[in-house]
Design a protein around this motif. Structure first.
Motif, PDB file in Angstrom:
ATOM      1  N   ASP A  83     -40.143  16.903 -32.961  1.00  0.00           N
ATOM      2  CA  ASP A  83     -41.497  17.271 -32.570  1.00  0.00           C
ATOM      3  C   ASP A  83     -42.384  17.186 -33.809  1.00  0.00           C
ATOM      4  OD1 ASP A  83     -43.902  18.740 -31.874  1.00  0.00           O
ATOM      5  OD2 ASP A  83     -42.797  19.548 -30.176  1.00  0.00           O
ATOM      6  N   ILE A  84     -43.383  16.314 -33.761  1.00  0.00           N
ATOM      7  CA  ILE A  84     -44.397  16.230 -34.811  1.00  0.00           C
ATOM      8  C   ILE A  84     -45.593  17.016 -34.287  1.00  0.00           C
ATOM      9  CG2 ILE A  84     -45.744  14.691 -36.276  1.00  0.00           C
ATOM     10  CD1 ILE A  84     -42.765  14.220 -36.540  1.00  0.00           C
ATOM     11  N   PRO A  85     -45.716  18.290 -34.650  1.00  0.00           N
ATOM     12  CA  PRO A  85     -46.662  19.160 -33.955  1.00  0.00           C
ATOM     13  C   PRO A  85     -48.129  18.932 -34.271  1.00  0.00           C
ATOM     14  CG  PRO A  85     -45.577  20.345 -35.725  1.00  0.00           C
ATOM     15  CD  PRO A  85     -44.911  19.008 -35.640  1.00  0.00           C
ATOM     16  N   PHE A  86     -48.419  18.181 -35.356  1.00  0.00           N
ATOM     17  CA  PHE A  86     -49.809  18.026 -35.768  1.00  0.00           C
ATOM     18  C   PHE A  86     -50.184  16.557 -35.927  1.00  0.00           C
ATOM     19  CE2 PHE A  86     -48.236  22.050 -37.524  1.00  0.00           C
ATOM     20  CZ  PHE A  86     -49.035  22.914 -36.793  1.00  0.00           C
ATOM     21  N   PRO A  87     -51.480  16.253 -35.881  1.00  0.00           N
ATOM     22  CA  PRO A  87     -51.923  14.873 -36.039  1.00  0.00           C
ATOM     23  C   PRO A  87     -51.410  14.257 -37.339  1.00  0.00           C
ATOM     24  CG  PRO A  87     -53.724  16.221 -35.230  1.00  0.00           C
ATOM     25  CD  PRO A  87     -52.614  17.163 -35.577  1.00  0.00           C
ATOM     26  N   ALA A  88     -51.051  12.986 -37.275  1.00  0.00           N
ATOM     27  CA  ALA A  88     -50.563  12.256 -38.440  1.00  0.00           C
ATOM     28  C   ALA A  88     -50.946  10.794 -38.285  1.00  0.00           C
ATOM     29  CB  ALA A  88     -49.050  12.395 -38.549  1.00  0.00           C
ATOM     30  N   LYS A  89     -51.229  10.152 -39.398  1.00  0.00           N
ATOM     31  CA  LYS A  89     -51.609   8.738 -39.362  1.00  0.00           C
ATOM     32  C   LYS A  89     -50.722   7.960 -40.325  1.00  0.00           C
ATOM     33  CE  LYS A  89     -55.587   5.619 -39.589  1.00  0.00           C
ATOM     34  NZ  LYS A  89     -55.326   5.091 -38.240  1.00  0.00           N
ATOM     35  N   ASN A  90     -50.189   6.856 -39.834  1.00  0.00           N
ATOM     36  CA  ASN A  90     -49.309   5.993 -40.629  1.00  0.00           C
ATOM     37  C   ASN A  90     -48.128   6.762 -41.227  1.00  0.00           C
ATOM     38  OD1 ASN A  90     -50.923   3.701 -40.170  1.00  0.00           O
ATOM     39  ND2 ASN A  90     -52.230   4.178 -41.926  1.00  0.00           N
ATOM     40  N   ASP A  91     -47.609   7.692 -40.466  1.00  0.00           N
ATOM     41  CA  ASP A  91     -46.415   8.416 -40.901  1.00  0.00           C
ATOM     42  C   ASP A  91     -45.184   7.574 -40.575  1.00  0.00           C
ATOM     43  OD1 ASP A  91     -45.147  10.530 -42.139  1.00  0.00           O
ATOM     44  OD2 ASP A  91     -46.237  12.036 -40.992  1.00  0.00           O
ATOM     45  N   THR A  92     -44.044   7.951 -41.134  1.00  0.00           N
ATOM     46  CA  THR A  92     -42.871   7.090 -40.985  1.00  0.00           C
ATOM     47  C   THR A  92     -41.616   7.852 -40.574  1.00  0.00           C
ATOM     48  OG1 THR A  92     -42.322   7.312 -43.336  1.00  0.00           O
ATOM     49  CG2 THR A  92     -43.696   5.441 -42.690  1.00  0.00           C
ATOM     50  N   ILE A  93     -40.730   7.131 -39.902  1.00  0.00           N
ATOM     51  CA  ILE A  93     -39.373   7.576 -39.606  1.00  0.00           C
ATOM     52  C   ILE A  93     -38.440   6.515 -40.180  1.00  0.00           C
ATOM     53  CG2 ILE A  93     -37.659   8.001 -37.792  1.00  0.00           C
ATOM     54  CD1 ILE A  93     -39.981   8.996 -36.031  1.00  0.00           C
ATOM     55  N   MET A  94     -37.505   6.942 -41.012  1.00  0.00           N
ATOM     56  CA  MET A  94     -36.576   6.014 -41.658  1.00  0.00           C
ATOM     57  C   MET A  94     -35.215   6.092 -40.966  1.00  0.00           C
ATOM     58  SD  MET A  94     -38.426   4.728 -44.146  1.00  0.00           S
ATOM     59  CE  MET A  94     -37.142   3.902 -45.086  1.00  0.00           C
ATOM     60  N   TYR A  95     -34.664   4.931 -40.656  1.00  0.00           N
ATOM     61  CA  TYR A  95     -33.349   4.838 -40.022  1.00  0.00           C
ATOM     62  C   TYR A  95     -32.405   4.088 -40.950  1.00  0.00           C
ATOM     63  CZ  TYR A  95     -29.694   3.119 -36.822  1.00  0.00           C
ATOM     64  OH  TYR A  95     -28.497   2.798 -36.230  1.00  0.00           O
ATOM     65  N   SER A  96     -31.245   4.710 -41.242  1.00  0.00           N
ATOM     66  CA  SER A  96     -30.217   4.089 -42.068  1.00  0.00           C
ATOM     67  C   SER A  96     -28.869   4.276 -41.394  1.00  0.00           C
ATOM     68  CB  SER A  96     -30.178   4.719 -43.465  1.00  0.00           C
ATOM     69  OG  SER A  96     -31.405   4.611 -44.123  1.00  0.00           O
ATOM     70  N   VAL A  97     -27.917   3.446 -41.773  1.00  0.00           N
ATOM     71  CA  VAL A  97     -26.547   3.618 -41.307  1.00  0.00           C
ATOM     72  C   VAL A  97     -25.606   3.467 -42.491  1.00  0.00           C
ATOM     73  CG1 VAL A  97     -27.030   2.763 -38.978  1.00  0.00           C
ATOM     74  CG2 VAL A  97     -26.239   1.165 -40.744  1.00  0.00           C
ATOM     75  N   GLU A  98     -24.485   4.153 -42.396  1.00  0.00           N
ATOM     76  CA  GLU A  98     -23.433   4.001 -43.390  1.00  0.00           C
ATOM     77  C   GLU A  98     -22.280   3.250 -42.738  1.00  0.00           C
ATOM     78  OE1 GLU A  98     -20.756   6.572 -46.558  1.00  0.00           O
ATOM     79  OE2 GLU A  98     -21.450   7.506 -44.708  1.00  0.00           O
ATOM     80  N   THR A  99     -21.889   2.150 -43.340  1.00  0.00           N
ATOM     81  CA  THR A  99     -20.807   1.319 -42.830  1.00  0.00           C
ATOM     82  C   THR A  99     -19.787   1.119 -43.949  1.00  0.00           C
ATOM     83  OG1 THR A  99     -21.731  -0.800 -43.537  1.00  0.00           O
ATOM     84  CG2 THR A  99     -22.535   0.102 -41.449  1.00  0.00           C
ATOM     85  N   PRO A 100     -18.618   0.549 -43.644  1.00  0.00           N
ATOM     86  CA  PRO A 100     -17.643   0.275 -44.702  1.00  0.00           C
ATOM     87  C   PRO A 100     -18.198  -0.607 -45.816  1.00  0.00           C
ATOM     88  CG  PRO A 100     -16.594   0.115 -42.567  1.00  0.00           C
ATOM     89  CD  PRO A 100     -18.061   0.273 -42.306  1.00  0.00           C
ATOM     90  N   GLY A 101     -19.272  -1.341 -45.531  1.00  0.00           N
ATOM     91  CA  GLY A 101     -19.869  -2.198 -46.544  1.00  0.00           C
ATOM     92  C   GLY A 101     -20.978  -1.537 -47.326  1.00  0.00           C
ATOM     93  N   GLY A 102     -21.299  -0.270 -47.013  1.00  0.00           N
ATOM     94  CA  GLY A 102     -22.344   0.447 -47.739  1.00  0.00           C
ATOM     95  C   GLY A 102     -23.467   0.916 -46.838  1.00  0.00           C
ATOM     96  N   ILE A 103     -24.520   1.409 -47.450  1.00  0.00           N
ATOM     97  CA  ILE A 103     -25.664   1.969 -46.732  1.00  0.00           C
ATOM     98  C   ILE A 103     -26.726   0.900 -46.529  1.00  0.00           C
ATOM     99  CG2 ILE A 103     -27.492   3.696 -46.829  1.00  0.00           C
ATOM    100  CD1 ILE A 103     -25.559   5.213 -48.803  1.00  0.00           C
ATOM    101  N   VAL A 104     -27.220   0.825 -45.319  1.00  0.00           N
ATOM    102  CA  VAL A 104     -28.248  -0.160 -44.994  1.00  0.00           C
ATOM    103  C   VAL A 104     -29.412   0.570 -44.327  1.00  0.00           C
ATOM    104  CG1 VAL A 104     -28.773  -2.325 -43.831  1.00  0.00           C
ATOM    105  CG2 VAL A 104     -26.441  -1.866 -44.606  1.00  0.00           C
ATOM    106  N   THR A 105     -30.629   0.267 -44.748  1.00  0.00           N
ATOM    107  CA  THR A 105     -31.820   0.933 -44.225  1.00  0.00           C
ATOM    108  C   THR A 105     -32.729  -0.067 -43.540  1.00  0.00           C
ATOM    109  OG1 THR A 105     -31.743   2.578 -45.997  1.00  0.00           O
ATOM    110  CG2 THR A 105     -33.824   2.356 -44.816  1.00  0.00           C
ATOM    111  N   ALA A 106     -33.183   0.312 -42.371  1.00  0.00           N
ATOM    112  CA  ALA A 106     -34.070  -0.560 -41.600  1.00  0.00           C
ATOM    113  C   ALA A 106     -35.507  -0.414 -42.091  1.00  0.00           C
ATOM    114  CB  ALA A 106     -33.980  -0.216 -40.123  1.00  0.00           C
ATOM    115  N   LYS A 107     -36.337  -1.318 -41.649  1.00  0.00           N
ATOM    116  CA  LYS A 107     -37.758  -1.234 -41.946  1.00  0.00           C
ATOM    117  C   LYS A 107     -38.304   0.052 -41.332  1.00  0.00           C
ATOM    118  CE  LYS A 107     -42.096  -3.770 -41.296  1.00  0.00           C
ATOM    119  NZ  LYS A 107     -42.717  -4.991 -40.695  1.00  0.00           N
TER     120      LYS A 107
END
Length: 280
Positions: A83-107
């Motif tokens: 829940d983002i309770p207040f107004p926000a502009k150009n805010d971000t959510i970062m998604y990453s995964v950990e795999t046997p080959g290491g950590i990878v982060t999406a745009k």
């Protein structure tokens, strides 16, 4: 953005530690697999159909541990709702995964929020601190020019530590270097956003305008861009006035916050509503 970057730094510090432990427990001949290509990452972020302040996070990358960094915290769940309770502009959510080959982060997923979640800020603590949605509430340090505290406290601040607290009278701590006087006001409001303003008359350089966030579940509060009213003598020993602080007491007229001064040591700063101050 600074808050997000701090969260990302903390997240990757944790992930780095996990990676170190992983390698320490594996044979010397272990070979790291090739990192997963970013194009293989699959996730979705969608707004709740009934509440524009809620976002549903789904990790759809098979055989991978998900890590989310959001404006309201981190998560390792495959499916989560924030829940983002207040107004926000150009805010971000970062998604990453950990795999046997290491950590990878999406745009980063970039989003805007244009509303206040009225249900989120309808609790008693929100009302006591701000007056309620669409309103504002002003507080003062519980000390006047005569060295008197009107709110039932014995002084504007107490000393505390693990297992103890000392609540001296202001007249007994002249050595503390804190001057009696009008320290001005600080105001919390829910008018369009979670706004915070501090007007420190004793130390104008400590004044400022910013935002705040209240966490009723843990009884904590944090301010951004401005600081709680305080002195420079004892208040200068506080590690960080913009850190997450515990609320010891909060009702319609009294507010106490715990400001850390070191490991196992803190101050309890005492405030009263300006309405109470003016009527007593």
């Amino acid at each position: 953005m600074m808050i997000i970057m701090n969260k990302i730094f903390k997240l990757f510090s944790i992930l780095s530690l996990v990676t170190i432990v992983f390698f320490a427990c594996t044979p010397d001949q272990y070979e790291l697999k090739a990192p997963l290509d970013k194009s293989a990452l699959n996730f979705s972020v969608t707004k709740d159909a009934t509440n524009p302040n809620k976002f549903i996070l789904k990790s759809l990358t098979p055989n991978a541990q998900a890590f989310w960094v959001t404006p309201v915290g981190t998560s390792v769940k495959l499916t989560d709702t924030i829940d983002i309770p207040f107004p926000a502009k150009n805010d971000t959510i970062m998604y990453s995964v950990e795999t046997p080959g290491g950590i990878v982060t999406a745009k980063p997923f970039v989003f805007d929020v244009t509303t206040i979640d009225a249900a989120y800020v309808s609790g008693q603590m929100w009302t006591d601190l701000t007056g309620g949605i669409g309103k504002s509430k002003t507080w003062v340090l519980d000390l006047d020019a005569n060295g008197v505290s009107k709110g039932g406290f014995t002084s504007p601040f107490y000393y505390g530590g693990t297992g103890w607290e000392w609540d001296p009278a202001f007249s007994d701590i002249g050595w503390a270097g804190v001057s009696a006087g009008d320290y001005g006001t600080m105001t919390f409001d829910l008018i369009g956003n979670a706004n915070f303003k501090s007007d420190n008359k004793m130390f104008p350089d400590l004044s400022g305008t910013g935002k705040f966030m209240l966490f009723p579940g843990t009884k904590q509060v944090i301010t951004y861009g401005a600081q709680f009213l305080h002195d420079k003598a004892q208040g200068g020993n506080v590690l960080n006035w913009n850190a997450l602080m515990t609320i010891k007491t909060l009702d319609a007229d009294r507010l106490q916050v715990i400001a850390m001064s070191g490991p196992g040591a803190w101050y309890v700063y005492n405030y009263i509503s300006k309405a109470y101050y003016d009527s007593h």
